[in-house]
Every structure is written in structure tokens, then in C-alpha cells.
Design an enzyme around this catalytic site. Structure first.
Site, PDB file in Angstrom:
ATOM      1  N   ASP A 332       0.566   4.366  -5.740  1.00 59.34           N
ATOM      2  CA  ASP A 332       2.187   3.729  -5.117  1.00 59.34           C
ATOM      3  C   ASP A 332       2.499   5.104  -4.662  1.00 59.34           C
ATOM      4  OD1 ASP A 332       3.679   1.014  -4.208  1.00 59.34           O
ATOM      5  OD2 ASP A 332       4.398   2.561  -6.235  1.00 59.34           O
ATOM      6  N   GLU A 369       0.147   6.736  -1.163  1.00 54.77           N
ATOM      7  CA  GLU A 369       1.148   5.969  -0.229  1.00 54.77           C
ATOM      8  C   GLU A 369       2.270   7.240  -0.139  1.00 54.77           C
ATOM      9  OE1 GLU A 369       3.659   1.756  -0.443  1.00 54.77           O
ATOM     10  OE2 GLU A 369       4.167   3.357  -1.929  1.00 54.77           O
TER      11      GLU A 369
END
Length: 693
Positions: A332, A369
């Protein structure tokens, strides 16, 4: 509380960090080590079997690591740290002390206080993996299925009620069989590391459903275990998690974890210390002149320019691979993890190098990401070789072509260049080639947990997040979506048919593209969140996967399974590099007239018809994809035989194109509809066909 006596005959070590037994048995002495460089002396407090608490001072100090031999400590004992000589905030077990960043489990203690307290759990876990092995699926064959452990099975009618929403529910034969029959190869789980809710959610009666607020980076989230496992204790919770991994592996499915190392659950600078803030606030968190530098939007950012922070993340990754046999990770806001001492993104950041070079992590899938909220935070395609990136450019381009452009054309405007779509379908070389990466560095997706579902992309043009308690301010405003004339639910059969066709176009574009496709759980049969594009706090039927059995759901599921089978057939040997100018055999592009595309046609916004031949590494042609992105029927001439390379061993008179998929058809058409090179066929508006050659 009593103070135990440290045994001087035992020599402690500054590694490994955390609590680790130095002898066998239920009650054992342990080596305790914690990095807290700004603290002069550190105590460890733990709970005895009779419920009383005791403590020891860690007498060793090397390189900022406090260490000592303490005990005996029972398996399953609660423990925590606190600076020696500093007044305790309250009795241990009744108030928050400092968690061990390396604890293998956490326990929540609810008292009369305004908020719960959390304690580390001493846990050393043995597990019999039997003969199961990691599947080791090659990148070129990988199809990722992004899912939430709880939401995936909470409403599943074939999973026993007591197992729904749990690790055991995901491991149930009904779920495993479904995933295998669908045709995916890996399950990517939203965060399963122990996480807590942000303070603003409780007054709203909401919780952090997605789990991007980690408190225990070595701990499986307790509430995803069955009630029986939770009652039996942390060891049983971890056993259930490992049982799930083993069951998926035995079915040939990889397990990828969505992990959040960019920030911690301690949040904003002024909030209470739970662990890292008390152990070394500015040693763990990125700051400038004593004020946090936040690149995550979550109030704090771990400082990956510091070696011990990198070591902490790498140790956590190694734990999940070595002890839990995890196959890969999706990071993330990964740009935060690759920011140097100047807070600038670096493709040669030591963390990126160390993760890829780690022997323990060798063979694991590392997915980024590739953005964060800091300066120069968008880095799609720029991570180094060996990493794969979520390709948001693919997402937006495919949505634009099939949805946003359709809405624009309906209003009298013109769409974007078909060259943008072709670039994405062919592996996004414009984004990945410059960094030396291949199409397999691109994780292609049309939807993810964050944003509209596939069905909602075709039914909503505006977000509808009122239930999140933020007056619809949260979530993305520009979704590249198209409601086909009505916002939300409708009974109009014409609109419903158009929405289904658009969903098939989107799914087909995803599954015939070069790269690594990722599906979002439920998209394969048209799951809706009723227009909520930020369901992070919706731990309810808004975000849980429904398992409908209506005709529309069956049609979409049939379509998805068929497209995944086509992908396995046509792209099982997709290239592991972008083709050179001398070898363009893997993808051949043609206009609607059946001729090679010209430079003008690639850039012409009015050009909406495209054909391309899918080839393989050996050069033989597998199939032909024909696209009509216009609002009117389009005649298409198939490429002539002399334009098709890699003819294989069939004689020319027997060579033809056989229809295997047509997005204009509700449900999967029977193979047939043979056409010869040079023949003309008319495609209905906004449709895609796939032929076998």
C-alpha cells in the site's frame, strides 16, 4: 505487581528482536529485545498464569537495542514494554503500555476506560504443513483475485454459518472449488495483519472494514478467525490462518497479502503512544524539525531512510513468507517506502534492493501501489525490475474508452485516441519499458477495492458515499464511469442490456491484455455497492460480497469464466519482454479495413475500430480481437492471409477465424461463425469480439 530477578548466568543478545524462547517448555526463559535508541533503560512487563504481573529490566544495550533474558514466561502470556523508572500510566493489564513491534499476536483488553488497551502476546507456533507446497505460479500465468477475508464468505450460502467471514470460511471446499472453477490463480487479501479503527469512526457507529490501519505487523487479525479459534487463544487463531493458506496451496492457489508499511495505527502526532511513538517517535516516523512529514494522508509516515525501519519491514515480510508460506505482497502506498533521507523517491532505495535481494523473499511476488500523497508521488512504471506495479493508467484508459467516451459521444463529443487503448492492451510499454521492465511488470485492473465495482461503473456517474458519515466528501470524484442514462437502479431493459454489454467489454479488455490481470471479488457476477466508491468503513452488506443467483449474475459469471479460459488458451505463452522492432510477431495491429494501422489512425480520435492478432513466443498466431468502440455498427474486413505472420502448419485454404466470444451477446456464444481472411463482418456498436485463428 512483583519484580522478578534477572538471571545473571544467562547471556542475552540484541537479536532477533521481540521475545524468543531460549529453552523448550510451556514456561520458559526468553530473550527479549526491543529497539528504542532514545530511552536509557527499558523494562518488560508480563502476566503470569495466576493473573498477576511481574517485570524485568533489560540490562543489555547495544546499538539502541535493549535486551535481556527474562522469565519464566508462559506461552500465551501478555506482555509490554515501559521505560525504566518512568511512572506507569496505570496497572498493567488495565492501561496502555508499549507494544512490542515484533509480537506474534496481540490481545485487546476492554476496561471501563474510554478506549481499549492492546497487549503483545508471547507466542511460538508450530504447524504441520504436511506435503503442501507453494504453487509457484509464473507471472505470465498469474490471474489475481482481490478479496476481503470477511466480506468474501460472510454471505456465502454454501459456507457453514459458523465459518462465514473467517479464515476457515475462505478455506472451505465450496469457496476453494469456486475459485478454481473461476480460473484465477492467486487470492490477494486485503490487510489481515492486526489492525484497529481510527478514532473518528466509533462515534459514527462505523469501523475500519478494509483494515489499512495496522497495529501488529507480525500478527494475524484476530476477528477474522472463527469464534472457536478466538476462544481457544492466539495459537488457535494462527493455526486457522495457516490452515487457510495450506488449503489454498493444495488447490494450486497462491496467497498474496495486501500490507501497509507506510504508516501505523498510531496516526496523528498528538495521539497517544501505542508502540513506536513511545519507543522512539522521531526514530520511526519521518519528521522535519520535530513535525511529522505525512505522505500517506493517515497522519504519520514510517521513515524508510532509517535502517532499523527498513529492517523492521523486511523482518515482517520474512516472517510471513517463512512461517506462514505467503506467496507475495501488495504494498500500500509503496512510494512512501522508497523515499530517501531527502523525502525523494528513489528507484535504488535500499529497501527495494534488499527486498528483491533477500534469499527468504526469493520467488515471492512483490507488487506496488505506485503512488502516495507526497511530492512527486505518482511513480507508476518506475519501480525497478523485479517489482510489479498496479497500473492505474490501464484502469483509466479502459474505462475511458468503453464508458466515459461512450457518454461523451452520446452528448455529441468525440472520444480519445484508440492508440491509448492499444498501448494498454499491449502491456503499457510507454510506462514500463523505460525502466527496463516487461509487460509482466504491469498489474492490469479495471476495478479494485477502492472505487466503484464493475457493475457500479456502468450504473453510476456520481459517488454515493453518504453512509460513510462525511457528507459525501470522501472518495474519488472522477470515476471515468457512465450510467447509460439513469443514475443507479432501473427496470429499463434497454439500459440494463447496455450496462451488461459494457461490463463484458471491460472484463474482456482486462483478460485479453498483456500483463498480469487482477479481478475484484464479485465483479465476475456483477456485485454492487449501490454507488459507494469508498466502502472502507462499511462492514456490512454494502461491502460484503453477495452471491446472487439471478439470470444477470449467471450470465456475467459465465462470461468471466469463458474469458479466463480464452486467456489461458491465447496468452499462456505471452512474451516476457516488449518486442523489438525486428520482431513484432506477438501483436499485429490492423484497422477496420484490415490493413496495418497508420500513424494518423493511431492518433485519430474518430478512429474507433481496431483489430489485433495475439501471438505467442514461438510466433504462431492464436487469436484475433476485433473492437468497435463507436456508437454505430461498423463493417470490419479481416486481415488478409499475407498480412498474418506465424501461419503455423495449416494449409492456407483451411485457415479461418472462428468466433469464440462476442460481448454483444448476453452469455457465452457457442463457437462458430467462421470467417476467412479478407471477409467482412459487421460489429454492433460498442462491442468486442474474439476469434480463434
Amino acid at each position: 505487581m512483583t519484580q522478578s530477578v534477572l538471571l545473571p548466568s544467562r547471556v542475552s543478545r540484541e537479536f532477533p528482536l521481540g521475545l524468543h524462547a531460549i529453552e523448550k517448555g510451556r514456561a520458559t526463559h526468553v530473550n527479549a529485545a526491543v529497539w528504542a535508541p532514545g530511552i536509557a533503560s527499558m523494562d518488560v512487563h508480563w502476566r503470569r498464569p495466576d493473573g498477576t504481573w511481574t517485570s524485568d529490566t533489560l540490562v543489555g544495550l547495544d546499538g539502541g537495542v535493549h535486551h535481556g533474558v527474562v522469565g519464566p514466561v508462559d506461552q500465551g502470556a501478555l506482555y509490554a514494554f515501559w521505560p525504566t523508572g518512568e511512572e506507569l500510566p496505570g496497572a498493567p493489564g488495565e492501561t496502555q503500555l508499549l507494544l512490542d513491534p515484533y509480537s506474534r499476536a496481540l490481545e485487546t483488553i476492554v476496561t471501563d476506560a474510554a478506549s481499549p488497551s492492546y497487549y503483545s502476546v508471547f507466542l511460538e507456533h508450530a504447524f504441520d504443513w504436511g506435503t503442501s507446497e507453494r504453487p509457484g505460479t509464473a507471472w505470465r500465468d498469474t490471474v489475481i483475485y482481490e478479496a476481503h477475508v470477511k466480506g468474501l464468505t460472510k454471505l456465502h450460502p454454501e459456507v457453514p454459518r459458523e465459518l462465514r467471514g473467517t479464515y476457515a470460511g475462505l478455506a472451505h471446499p465450496a469457496m476453494v472449488s469456486y475459485l478454481r472453477e473461476l480460473g484465477v490463480t492467486a487470492v490477494e487479501l486485503l490487510p489481515i495483519q492486526f489492525h484497529i479503527d481510527e478514532p473518528h469512526l466509533a462515534p459514527l457507529g462505523l469501523s475500519n472494514y478494509w483494515g489499512y490501519n495496522t497495529l501488529g505487523f507480525f500478527s494475524a487479525h484476530t476477528s477474522y478467525a472463527t469464534e472457536a479459534a478466538r476462544a481457544a487463544g492466539p495459537a488457535a487463531v494462527l493455526t486457522e490462518f495457516k490452515d487457510m493458506v495450506r488449503a489454498l496451496h493444495e488447490a494450486g492457489l497462491e496467497v498474496i497479502l495486501d500490507v501497509v508499511y507506510n504508516h501505523t495505527a498510531e496516526g496523528d502526532q498528538g495521539r497517544p503512544a501505542l508502540s513506536w511513538r513511545g519507543l522512539g517517535d522521531f526514530d520511526y516516523y519521518r519528521n522535519h524539525d520535530g513535525r511529522y512529514v505525512d505522505t500517506t494522508g493517515c497522519g504519520n509516515s514510517l521513515d524508510f531512510s532509517r535502517p532499523h525501519v527498513m529492517e523492521f519491514a523486511l523482518d515482517s515480510l520474512r516472517y510471513w513468507v517463512e512461517e506462514c508460506r505467503i506467496d507475495g505482497f501488495r504494498f500500500d502506498l509503496a512510494v512512501t517506502m522508497a523515499r530517501d533521507e531527502h523525502n525523494a523517491f528513489s528507484t535504488r532505495h535500499p529497501f527495494l534492493v534488499a527486498a528483491k535481494a533477500s534469499k527468504a523473499l526469493r520467488g515471492t511476488k512483490l507488487i506496488t501501489e505506485p503512488w502516495d500523497l507526497g511530492h512527486d508521488g505518482w511513480q507508476t512504471g518506475r519501480f525497478p525490475v523485479g517489482w510489479a506495479d498496479w497500473n492505474d493508467g490501464f484502469r483509466d484508459t479502459v474505462r475511458d474508452f468503453w464508458l466515459h467516451d461512450a457518454a461523451t459521444v452520446a452528448d455529441g463529443g468525440s472520444g480519445t485516441s484508440i492508440g491509448r487503448l492499444a498501448g494498454c492492451l499491449s502491456g503499457s510499454s510507454h510506462a514500463f519499458a523505460a525502466s527496463g521492465r516487461s509487460p509482466l511488470g504491469s498489474v492490469n485492473f479495471v476495478t479494485a477495492h477502492d472505487g466503484f465495482t464493475l457493475a457500479d461503473l456502468t450504473a453510476y456517474e456520481r459517488k454515493h458515499n453518504e453512509d460513510n458519515g462525511e457528507d459525501n466528501r470522501d472518495g474519488h470524484d472522477h470515476n471515468h464511469s457512465y450510467n447509460h442514462g439513469v443514475e443507479g437502479p432501473t427496470d429499463d431493459p434497454r439500459i440494463l442490456a447496455a450496462r451488461e454489454q459494457s461490463a463484458r467489454n471491460l472484463m474482456a479488455s482486462l483478460l485479453i491484455s498483456l500483463g498480469v490481470p487482477m479481478l475484484t471479488a464479485g465483479d465476475e457476477f456483477g456485485r454492487t455497492q449501490r454507488g459507494n466508491n469508498n466502502a472502507y468503513c462499511q462492514d456490512n452488506e454494502t461491502a460484503w460480497v453477495h452471491w446472487p443467483d439471478d439470470d444477470a449474475a449467471r450470465r456475467m459469471l459465465e462470461t468471466t469464466r469463458a474469458l479466463l479460459a480464452i486467456r489461458r488458451d491465447f496468452l499462456s505463452r505471452q512474451p516476457c519482454s516488449f518486442p523489438s522492432r525486428a520482431d513484432q510477431s506477438t501483436l499485429l495491429w490492423f484497422s477496420g479495413a484490415g490493413l496495418p494501422m497508420t500513424a494518423h489512425e493511431w492518433e485519430d480520435p474518430k478512429a474507433t475500430t481496431l483489430q489485433f492478432l495475439l501471438g505467442s513466443v514461438g510466433g504462431s498466431v492464436s487469436g484475433l480481437v476485433v473492437i468497435n468502440g463507436s456508437a454505430v455498427p461498423a463493417p470490419v474486413r479481416f486481415p488478409a492471409s499475407d498480412l498474418v505472420q506465424g501461419k503455423g502448419d495449416r494449409s492456407e485454404q483451411h485457415r479461418s477465424f472462428s468466433l469464440v466470444f462476442d460481448s454483444a451477446v448476453a452469455g457465452t456464444p457457442c463457437p462458430g461463425g467462421r470467417v476467412r481472411p479478407g471477409d467482412v463482418e459487421t460489429l454492433v456498436p460498442n462491442s468486442l469480439r474474439i476469434y480463434r485463428y
